[in-house]
Write a protein that holds these residues in place. Structure first.
Motif, PDB file in Angstrom:
ATOM      1  N   ALA A 120       0.728  -1.135  -0.047  1.00 27.31           N
ATOM      2  CA  ALA A 120      -0.021   0.032   0.001  1.00 27.31           C
ATOM      3  C   ALA A 120       0.867   1.175   0.086  1.00 27.31           C
ATOM      4  N   ARG A 121       0.481   2.422  -0.729  1.00 29.81           N
ATOM      5  CA  ARG A 121       1.160   3.528  -0.613  1.00 29.81           C
ATOM      6  C   ARG A 121       0.272   4.773  -0.797  1.00 29.81           C
ATOM      7  N   THR A 122       0.891   5.982  -0.217  1.00 25.76           N
ATOM      8  CA  THR A 122       0.185   6.988  -0.357  1.00 25.76           C
ATOM      9  C   THR A 122       1.048   8.210   0.045  1.00 25.76           C
ATOM     10  N   GLU A 123       0.881   9.206  -0.746  1.00 21.37           N
ATOM     11  CA  GLU A 123       1.552  10.551  -0.751  1.00 21.37           C
ATOM     12  C   GLU A 123       0.936  11.289   0.455  1.00 21.37           C
ATOM     13  N   LEU A 124       1.832  12.026   1.097  1.00 16.65           N
ATOM     14  CA  LEU A 124       1.666  12.525   2.462  1.00 16.65           C
ATOM     15  C   LEU A 124       2.009  14.245   2.224  1.00 16.65           C
ATOM     16  N   ALA A 125       1.164  14.838   3.057  1.00 19.96           N
ATOM     17  CA  ALA A 125       1.408  16.345   2.727  1.00 19.96           C
ATOM     18  C   ALA A 125       2.560  16.808   3.379  1.00 19.96           C
ATOM     19  N   ARG A 126       3.278  17.977   3.041  1.00 18.82           N
ATOM     20  CA  ARG A 126       4.567  18.346   3.704  1.00 18.82           C
ATOM     21  C   ARG A 126       4.175  19.282   4.987  1.00 18.82           C
ATOM     22  N   ASN A 127       3.741  18.661   5.993  1.00 19.74           N
ATOM     23  CA  ASN A 127       3.350  19.260   7.108  1.00 19.74           C
ATOM     24  C   ASN A 127       3.249  18.142   8.507  1.00 19.74           C
ATOM     25  N   ILE A 128       3.666  18.623   9.507  1.00 19.37           N
ATOM     26  CA  ILE A 128       3.445  17.786  10.767  1.00 19.37           C
ATOM     27  C   ILE A 128       2.205  16.691  10.877  1.00 19.37           C
ATOM     28  N   SER A 129       1.107  17.252  10.295  1.00 18.09           N
ATOM     29  CA  SER A 129      -0.261  16.484  10.341  1.00 18.09           C
ATOM     30  C   SER A 129       0.018  14.916   9.531  1.00 18.09           C
ATOM     31  N   SER A 130       1.172  14.936   8.864  1.00 21.91           N
ATOM     32  CA  SER A 130       1.288  13.850   8.021  1.00 21.91           C
ATOM     33  C   SER A 130       1.525  12.619   8.831  1.00 21.91           C
ATOM     34  N   VAL A 131       2.153  12.757  10.033  1.00 23.90           N
ATOM     35  CA  VAL A 131       2.518  12.073  11.158  1.00 23.90           C
ATOM     36  C   VAL A 131       1.551  11.269  11.409  1.00 23.90           C
ATOM     37  N   ARG A 152       1.850  -1.220  16.360  1.00 22.98           N
ATOM     38  CA  ARG A 152       2.555  -0.393  17.287  1.00 22.98           C
ATOM     39  C   ARG A 152       3.834   0.051  16.713  1.00 22.98           C
ATOM     40  N   VAL A 153       4.566  -1.113  16.294  1.00 23.82           N
ATOM     41  CA  VAL A 153       6.009  -0.925  15.715  1.00 23.82           C
ATOM     42  C   VAL A 153       6.016  -0.296  14.600  1.00 23.82           C
ATOM     43  N   ALA A 154       5.263  -0.693  13.454  1.00 23.51           N
ATOM     44  CA  ALA A 154       5.308   0.074  12.141  1.00 23.51           C
ATOM     45  C   ALA A 154       4.843   1.357  12.488  1.00 23.51           C
ATOM     46  N   ALA A 155       3.958   1.743  13.086  1.00 27.21           N
ATOM     47  CA  ALA A 155       3.683   3.187  13.379  1.00 27.21           C
ATOM     48  C   ALA A 155       4.569   4.015  13.932  1.00 27.21           C
ATOM     49  N   THR A 156       5.704   3.396  14.725  1.00 28.27           N
ATOM     50  CA  THR A 156       6.598   4.061  15.504  1.00 28.27           C
ATOM     51  C   THR A 156       7.445   4.255  14.382  1.00 28.27           C
ATOM     52  N   VAL A 157       8.027   3.379  13.769  1.00 24.76           N
ATOM     53  CA  VAL A 157       9.110   3.607  12.634  1.00 24.76           C
ATOM     54  C   VAL A 157       8.620   4.653  11.901  1.00 24.76           C
ATOM     55  N   ALA A 158       7.225   4.364  11.399  1.00 25.99           N
ATOM     56  CA  ALA A 158       7.151   5.520  10.319  1.00 25.99           C
ATOM     57  C   ALA A 158       6.800   6.960  10.852  1.00 25.99           C
ATOM     58  N   THR A 159       6.655   6.943  11.947  1.00 25.90           N
ATOM     59  CA  THR A 159       6.730   8.189  12.748  1.00 25.90           C
ATOM     60  C   THR A 159       8.144   8.988  12.643  1.00 25.90           C
ATOM     61  N   VAL A 160       9.178   8.043  12.919  1.00 23.34           N
ATOM     62  CA  VAL A 160      10.564   8.468  12.908  1.00 23.34           C
ATOM     63  C   VAL A 160      11.005   8.942  11.493  1.00 23.34           C
ATOM     64  N   PHE A 161      10.549   8.162  10.254  1.00 27.47           N
ATOM     65  CA  PHE A 161      10.891   8.371   8.848  1.00 27.47           C
ATOM     66  C   PHE A 161      10.283   9.674   8.734  1.00 27.47           C
ATOM     67  N   VAL A 162       8.817   9.828   8.949  1.00 27.34           N
ATOM     68  CA  VAL A 162       8.186  10.868   8.257  1.00 27.34           C
ATOM     69  C   VAL A 162       8.663  12.186   8.976  1.00 27.34           C
ATOM     70  N   GLU A 163       9.072  12.116  10.123  1.00 24.82           N
ATOM     71  CA  GLU A 163       9.466  13.264  10.914  1.00 24.82           C
ATOM     72  C   GLU A 163      10.879  13.653  10.305  1.00 24.82           C
ATOM     73  N   ASN A 164      11.828  12.626  10.077  1.00 24.08           N
ATOM     74  CA  ASN A 164      13.000  12.825   9.555  1.00 24.08           C
ATOM     75  C   ASN A 164      12.972  13.738   8.056  1.00 24.08           C
ATOM     76  N   ALA A 165      12.086  12.938   7.433  1.00 20.00           N
ATOM     77  CA  ALA A 165      11.768  13.665   6.128  1.00 20.00           C
ATOM     78  C   ALA A 165      11.340  15.165   6.159  1.00 20.00           C
ATOM     79  N   LEU A 166      10.194  15.315   7.043  1.00 19.80           N
ATOM     80  CA  LEU A 166       9.919  16.712   7.248  1.00 19.80           C
ATOM     81  C   LEU A 166      10.997  17.686   7.703  1.00 19.80           C
ATOM     82  N   ASP A 167      11.959  17.299   8.486  1.00 13.93           N
ATOM     83  CA  ASP A 167      12.774  18.019   9.247  1.00 13.93           C
ATOM     84  C   ASP A 167      14.105  18.319   8.344  1.00 13.93           C
ATOM     85  N   HIS A 168      14.171  17.278   7.602  1.00 11.37           N
ATOM     86  CA  HIS A 168      15.780  17.346   6.948  1.00 11.37           C
ATOM     87  C   HIS A 168      15.643  17.321   5.243  1.00 11.37           C
ATOM     88  N   THR A 169      14.533  17.349   4.787  1.00  9.06           N
ATOM     89  CA  THR A 169      14.337  17.698   3.391  1.00  9.06           C
ATOM     90  C   THR A 169      13.424  18.571   2.950  1.00  9.06           C
TER      91      THR A 169
END
Length: 243
Positions: A120-131, A152-169
């Motif tokens: 499954a795949r989805t495009e997220l917005a470039r804002n913190i609500s995407s987490v 729970r594990v998958a959502a936690t991992v996704a949180t880190v990856f999405v936050e990093n993408a928002l913070d560093h790109t």
């Protein structure tokens, strides 16, 4: 480069010169196709010229990058016996087989047992609500697939990856979740070519736990794969990974 996606196996047609100036573009394009098309990738190199035999290692490099996830076979097509021998002599065929025709390459994929890979795949917005969006859709997808225990594990991992993408790109992240055999993969694509790594805090050393340290603790393995448009950061979660 041209892409032909007939018969559910993409055929990437590569032409021109393969040298140090084009090596990364070819590698990252093959990787991108492998990530997007998980069954197998056939690369037609009949119109590709490599002045140095070592340049053919670009395909070994691409295969190494996708060997853990999504573990996609990469096959070459080359009709010239001389070039076939050159590719073989460079050690490429230990990891990436070469066939004389596209049909033979395609037929070779029939001998493999391809198990069901749910994605499954989805495009997220470039804002913190995407987490929150990422965590919500992961819960929906994995529950539908009968894998609620991994949410729970998958959502936690996704949180880190999405936050990093928002913070560093500067790009909007794209979330990908995949279930294959006994594992779940969470991946986030972004438009930055800078690969992530764990860093200690300059003042506090390792006392401050980074997001990627959490990912390391929660995943069987994680990595970052360069693509033609940026990178994909992914984490592989097994049944042993629990919160």
């Amino acid at each position: 480069m041209e892409l032909d996606s007939q018969r559910s196996v993409p055929i990437l047609i590569v032409e021109g010169l393969l040298d140090s100036s084009t090596y990364r573009t070819v590698r990252d394009t093959v990787i991108k196709v492998a990530i997007d098309e998980p069954r197998a990738v056939i690369v037609d190199v009949n119109r590709l010229h490599a002045p140095s035999a070592s340049a053919w290692t670009v395909f070994t490099s691409a295969r190494w990058h996708v060997s853990v996830w999504p573990d996609v076979p990469i096959l070459l097509v080359c009709a010239d016996p001389r070039v076939q021998r050159e590719i073989s002599a460079a050690g490429i065929t230990r990891y990436v087989p070469v066939h004389s025709t596209r049909e033979l390459a395609f037929e070779s994929t029939r001998g493999h047992s391809f198990k069901v890979r749910r994605r499954a795949r989805t495009e997220l917005a470039r804002n913190i609500s995407s987490v929150d969006v990422a965590r919500s859709v992961i819960a929906d997808w994995l529950t539908q697939w009968g894998l609620a225990e991994t949410v729970r594990v998958a959502a936690t991992v996704a949180t880190v990856f999405v936050e990093n993408a928002l913070d560093h790109t500067e790009s909007a992240p794209v979330l990908l979740v995949e279930s294959y055999q006994d594992s779940v993969t969470v991946a986030v694509e972004d438009g930055s070519f800078h690969l992530p790594g764990r860093h200690e805090d300059a003042d506090h050393g390792a006392d401050i736990v980074s997001g990627l340290a959490i990912v390391t603790a929660l995943c069987r393995v994680w990595g970052a794969t360069p693509t033609s448009s940026g990178k994909t950061v992914w984490g592989l979660i097994g049944p042993e990974n629990q919160l």
